[in-house]
Motif scaffolding. Structure first.
Motif, PDB file in Angstrom:
ATOM      1  N   GLU A 108       0.800  -1.228   0.000  1.00 45.54           N
ATOM      2  CA  GLU A 108       0.000   0.000   0.000  1.00 45.54           C
ATOM      3  C   GLU A 108       0.833   1.279   0.000  1.00 45.54           C
ATOM      4  N   SER A 109       2.083   1.202   0.445  1.00 46.38           N
ATOM      5  CA  SER A 109       2.925   2.399   0.420  1.00 46.38           C
ATOM      6  C   SER A 109       3.298   2.737  -1.021  1.00 46.38           C
ATOM      7  N   GLN A 118       6.740  -0.927  -9.192  1.00 42.11           N
ATOM      8  CA  GLN A 118       5.506  -0.277  -9.591  1.00 42.11           C
ATOM      9  C   GLN A 118       4.412  -0.579  -8.570  1.00 42.11           C
ATOM     10  N   ARG A 119       3.710   0.452  -8.139  1.00 39.72           N
ATOM     11  CA  ARG A 119       2.699   0.284  -7.093  1.00 39.72           C
ATOM     12  C   ARG A 119       1.615  -0.705  -7.516  1.00 39.72           C
ATOM     13  N   LEU A 120       1.188  -0.640  -8.773  1.00 44.49           N
ATOM     14  CA  LEU A 120       0.134  -1.537  -9.234  1.00 44.49           C
ATOM     15  C   LEU A 120       0.582  -2.994  -9.166  1.00 44.49           C
ATOM     16  N   GLU A 124      -0.809  -6.261  -6.495  1.00 41.60           N
ATOM     17  CA  GLU A 124      -1.264  -7.573  -6.951  1.00 41.60           C
ATOM     18  C   GLU A 124      -0.875  -8.683  -5.982  1.00 41.60           C
ATOM     19  N   ILE A 125       0.017  -8.372  -5.026  1.00 36.68           N
ATOM     20  CA  ILE A 125       0.419  -9.369  -4.030  1.00 36.68           C
ATOM     21  C   ILE A 125      -0.704  -9.534  -3.015  1.00 36.68           C
ATOM     22  N   LYS A 126      -1.362 -10.658  -3.074  1.00 38.35           N
ATOM     23  CA  LYS A 126      -2.477 -10.932  -2.169  1.00 38.35           C
ATOM     24  C   LYS A 126      -2.389 -12.381  -1.693  1.00 38.35           C
ATOM     25  N   ILE A 127      -2.894 -12.612  -0.484  1.00 37.75           N
ATOM     26  CA  ILE A 127      -2.916 -13.971   0.049  1.00 37.75           C
ATOM     27  C   ILE A 127      -4.232 -14.624  -0.350  1.00 37.75           C
ATOM     28  N   GLN A 128      -4.125 -15.588  -1.267  1.00 39.35           N
ATOM     29  CA  GLN A 128      -5.315 -16.284  -1.759  1.00 39.35           C
ATOM     30  C   GLN A 128      -5.485 -17.671  -1.140  1.00 39.35           C
TER      31      GLN A 128
END
Length: 244
Positions: A108-109, A118-120, A124-128
């Motif tokens: 988020e920073s 790149q922030r986008l 995209e790094i998420k715990i699925q």
């Protein structure tokens, strides 16, 4: 173990006569009582410190005292090592309680405009699933505990038990769990209880990422497991996504 008890143990080590030894173990017993040590620990220490006096031989008395002193100090040393290990385990628990702060800072920073990150892409790094969770937990823990091992398989005597992470120096197993729609709280609890039985380590830490927010009372769920199971010290961390 507090400093007063450690100092008292050093005094016992220096005790060379019966009078010195008897005086110092009495002070040790008082300190243990003041420190609220478990009754079984205090009783074991009292058993180790005792020796039978011979009214006819001072030399025999001193030999018996020295034997008792050695047994007592050996037990106290093991107790110190055990407590030191628990302190290190608690440091890891505290560290992992802040794991979500790492994820927030990473994803988020806003990177500096000169950064190649790149922030986008970071967002995209998420715990699925559990595999995502294990990968990120290992990356976070490795610098803090370099000796950590992942996906350790061992023979329990009734089958093979696989541990997500193991820290042999602390006799610690760490199990990562990520909730999903197909599993309810009852099933999750059953899995955790089975893991407690199967793991041979004296310290077991569960990190539950409750992605689905199925655990309605997070504090009580943690409290349910944060206790001793026989000779096993179990710690539980439940982390739920924060949406503002």
């Amino acid at each position: 173990m507090n400093n007063r008890l450690e100092q008292q143990i050093e005094r016992i080590k220096r005790a060379d006569t019966l009078e010195q030894y008897d005086t110092q173990v009495q002070k040790l017993n008082l300190l243990l009582k003041e420190s609220d040590y478990p009754l079984e620990v205090c009783q074991e220490i009292q058993r180790k410190q005792k020796y039978v006096k011979n009214i006819f031989s001072d030399e025999a008395n001193r030999e018996k005292m020295l034997e008792a002193k050695e047994k007592l100090l050996q037990y106290l040393e093991k107790l110190q090592q055990s407590e030191s290990g628990k302190e290190d385990v608690e440091k890891i628990v505290l560290y992992l309680k802040n794991f979500y702060l790492f994820l927030e800072a990473l994803t988020e920073s806003i990177p500096d405009r000169r950064s190649k990150l790149q922030r986008l892409k970071l967002q995209e790094i998420k715990i699925q699933n559990e595999y995502d969770l294990q990968h990120l937990l290992y990356a976070v823990l490795k610098p803090f505990v370099p000796e950590i091992r992942k996906e350790v398989s061992e023979d329990s005597g009734v089958g093979t038990v696989r541990t997500d992470f193991k820290i042999e120096e602390l006799d610690l197993a760490i199990e990562a769990k990520c909730t999903r729609e197909s599993i309810g709280q009852k099933k999750l609890t059953e899995e955790i209880e089975a893991d407690i039985i199967h793991y041979q380590e004296k310290n077991i830490l569960f990190y539950v990422y409750d992605k689905e927010k199925m655990i309605k009372d997070k504090q009580n769920y943690e409290k349910q497991f944060n206790r001793q199971y026989g000779d096993k010290n179990v710690r539980m961390i439940v982390q739920q996504p924060v949406i503002l």
